[in-house]
Design an enzyme around this catalytic site. Structure first.
Site: not given
Ligand SMILES: NC(=O)c1ccc[n+]([C@@H]2O[C@H](COP(=O)([O-])OP(=O)(O)OC[C@H]3O[C@@H](n4cnc5c(N)ncnc54)[C@H](OP(=O)(O)O)[C@@H]3O)[C@@H](O)[C@H]2O)c1
Length: 248
Positions: A142, A155
């Site tokens: 990120s 975070y």
């Molecule tokens: N959105 C942003 O602005 C942003 C920016 C930079 C980086 N990121 C990174 O992108 C990645 C994906 O996030 P996203 O933005 O796509 O959000 P999201 O839609 O909330 O996806 C998060 C994913 O992580 C899974 N997860 C959470 N806890 C888990 C666990 N204990 N075991 C297995 N899976 C787990 C969730 O699935 P379940 O709940 O079904 O387990 C979900 O599939 C993350 O690493 C986040 O830090 C996001």
């Protein structure tokens, strides 16, 4: 895209957002995708959609904070697809709060999912890639792995740590073992990640920033596909990306 067809790609955090969109995109390009997250209903729905559209997908409900479950996921992937070309370690949580509010449980969760979840998968998969003689490990880091913001300290701490781990992995495995190590580091992406915050003040801030979230999951999926599609001698170390509205 080139160099994606027939690759076996294991994706954690595949039930929504960036992981789900990346699964669809890679499957369209002919990759065989193994989808993992906790919500089995979402994974089944996505797996069915990909398979019905002519792709190849399977899933396994997995909590990445449980080492045993991650090891079982890796074994299941080998049973199904016989190799693992790419790990996309993407599962993450972002419950934001100020440190003075002592959200100890949420700090534990973030460290467990964002950092230990990555480590368990890397630890299980690197020996397999070494044996295969090639592989690629991609983590969703990120911009929060580069800059620290108020309310995001823990975070950001996990995302700085992800960068340290990935750079260490590259130094250990990169040249001699033919393992490509890549980080994808987006700014704000419009996903469910923002719903993991429970702190009321932070929720308010998040609501106010909602109209400014310029990236969508597809933008990040494109970056993952770009990194995988490079010829075997080329490593994309990191893609740092943000929306045009937030650049600066
Ligand atoms: N959105 C942003 O602005 C942003 C920016 C930079 C980086 N990121 C990174 O992108 C990645 C994906 O996030 P996203 O933005 O796509 O959000 P999201 O839609 O909330 O996806 C998060 C994913 O992580 C899974 N997860 C959470 N806890 C888990 C666990 N204990 N075991 C297995 N899976 C787990 C969730 O699935 P379940 O709940 O079904 O387990 C979900 O599939 C993350 O690493 C986040 O830090 C996001």
């Amino acid at each position: 895209m080139k160099n994606i067809e027939n690759k076996v790609v294991l994706i954690t955090g595949a039930s929504s957002g960036i992981g789900a969109e990346t699964a669809k995109l890679l499957a369209k390009d002919g990759a065989k995708v193994m989808l993992a997250a906790r919500r089995a209903d979402r994974l089944k729905e996505l797996t069915d959609e990909i398979n019905q559209n002519g792709g190849t997908a399977a899933y396994r409900a997995t909590d990445v904070t449980d080492h045993g479950e991650v090891a079982a996921l890796v074994q299941y992937t080998l049973e199904k697809f016989h190799r693992i070309d790419v790990l996309f370690a993407n599962a993450g949580l972002m419950p934001l709060s100020y440190m003075r509010d002592n959200k100890f449980n949420e700090w534990d969760q973030m460290i467990d999912v964002n950092l230990k979840g990555l480590l368990y998968a890397v630890g299980e998969i690197v020996p397999i890639m070494e044996k295969q003689g090639s592989g690629q490990i991609i983590a969703t880091d990120s911009i929060a792995g580069h800059k620290v913001f108020p309310g995001n300290a823990v975070y950001c701490g996990t995302k700085f740590a992800v960068r340290a781990v990935m750079n260490g992995l590259r130094a250990e495995e990169g040249p001699s073992k033919n393992i490509r190590v890549t980080m994808i580091s987006p700014g704000d992406v419009d996903t469910e990640l923002y719903t993991t915050t429970t702190d009321e003040t932070m929720k308010q801030n998040i609501r106010q920033s909602e109209t400014d979230r310029g990236l969508v999951s597809k933008d990040v999926a494109n970056a993952v596909a770009y990194a995988i599609s490079q010829p075997g001698n080329v490593v994309i170390d990191e893609v740092i990306m943000q929306s045009i509205k937030q650049q600066g």
